[in-house]
Design an enzyme around this catalytic site. Sequence first.
Site, short mmCIF file in Angstrom:
data_model
loop_
_atom_site.label_atom_id
_atom_site.label_comp_id
_atom_site.label_asym_id
_atom_site.label_seq_id
_atom_site.Cartn_x
_atom_site.Cartn_y
_atom_site.Cartn_z
N ASP A 54 -52.77 28.29 49.10
CA ASP A 54 -53.70 27.68 48.61
C ASP A 54 -52.97 27.22 47.03
OD1 ASP A 54 -53.17 29.73 46.69
OD2 ASP A 54 -55.45 30.87 46.52
N SER A 55 -51.91 27.04 46.86
CA SER A 55 -50.91 26.25 46.30
C SER A 55 -51.87 24.96 46.44
CB SER A 55 -49.68 26.39 46.00
OG SER A 55 -49.27 26.41 47.59
N ASP A 93 -53.65 31.59 53.37
CA ASP A 93 -54.88 31.71 52.33
C ASP A 93 -55.87 31.48 52.51
OD1 ASP A 93 -52.91 33.23 50.38
OD2 ASP A 93 -52.33 30.99 49.38
N LYS A 123 -53.56 35.19 54.34
CA LYS A 123 -53.42 35.71 52.97
C LYS A 123 -54.47 36.31 52.46
CE LYS A 123 -50.23 33.98 50.17
NZ LYS A 123 -50.70 34.43 48.14
N GLU A 125 -54.99 37.80 48.29
CA GLU A 125 -54.48 38.74 46.49
C GLU A 125 -55.64 39.63 46.39
OE1 GLU A 125 -55.47 35.07 44.12
OE2 GLU A 125 -53.71 34.05 45.30
N GLU A 192 -46.18 38.57 43.34
CA GLU A 192 -45.17 37.80 42.59
C GLU A 192 -45.62 38.31 41.38
OE1 GLU A 192 -47.73 34.18 43.57
OE2 GLU A 192 -46.91 33.06 41.64
#
Length: 274
Positions: A54-55, A93, A123, A125, A192
């Site tokens: 999602d960057s 993501d 993925k 978080e 991270e």
Amino acid sequence: MEINHMSKKYPKITTHVLQEMKSNGEKIAMLTGYDYSFAKLLDESGIDVILVGDSASNVMAGHVTTLPITLDQMIYHASSVMRAVKRALVVVDLPFGSYQGNSKEALQSAVRIMKESGANAVKMEGGKEIAESIDRILSAGIPVLGHLGLTPQSINKFGTYVVRAKDVKEAEKLKEDAVFLENAGCFGVVLEKIPAKLASEVTDSLKIPTIGIGAGSGVDGQVLVLHDMLGINQDFSPRFLRRYNNLHDEIIKSFLSYIHDVKARDFPNEKEQY
Ligand code: KIV
């Protein structure tokens, strides 16, 4: 040009291959990718995992955080990547807001990614706080990669992008979450921006692979954001970032030459026209 010599040993990367790599002590190389052309180059070079991160919200769309990117936009990026990839494992993501609140919605979001892009895994978080969503997605047969430490979707809670889990309490929670993710059935965990010693301890305590970004060398693999490691994006220079090129300057040079040639009536020449 020599490509990754492990390409022959592992002609197709699956979550099981990543597990095998950890067992064999072989490092996993992962980079982000968001479009067809770069994904083709990444796959040709023998990268193990492409993360449609999602960057994309930052480096593709120019947002300050990862929060604004939508599920539809992630699916668009993931589909473009999938059209290029033959060997790498492609992980996508789940964007902010598509899985945190409600596990049914989380499953719907993950199913849409898998169905509409053809990607291999998602993925997410977070740790125990998203247990229900992880469980539902895994129950549907969708592989999940966890993500702990600095989790950029929670930037408004953290207030800053500094190193996470430096204090004992947060480090303990991270260790517990890592074990929780492994027991839940995740195939790996991204760590991270946490202290290298902690990342190494977590890695040793898990059977599943850890992939670090700003987490030192004691992890099972590394990931970087494509535009950062290629030096396209010069605004971001954290200590953990190694730049493998200075494409910013290379690209600007090409644009300047083109502008010059057009203005000077040098382009196109006789051979470049019909
Ligand atoms: O979105 C992303 O690029 C990521 C990596 C930084 C791990 O989550």
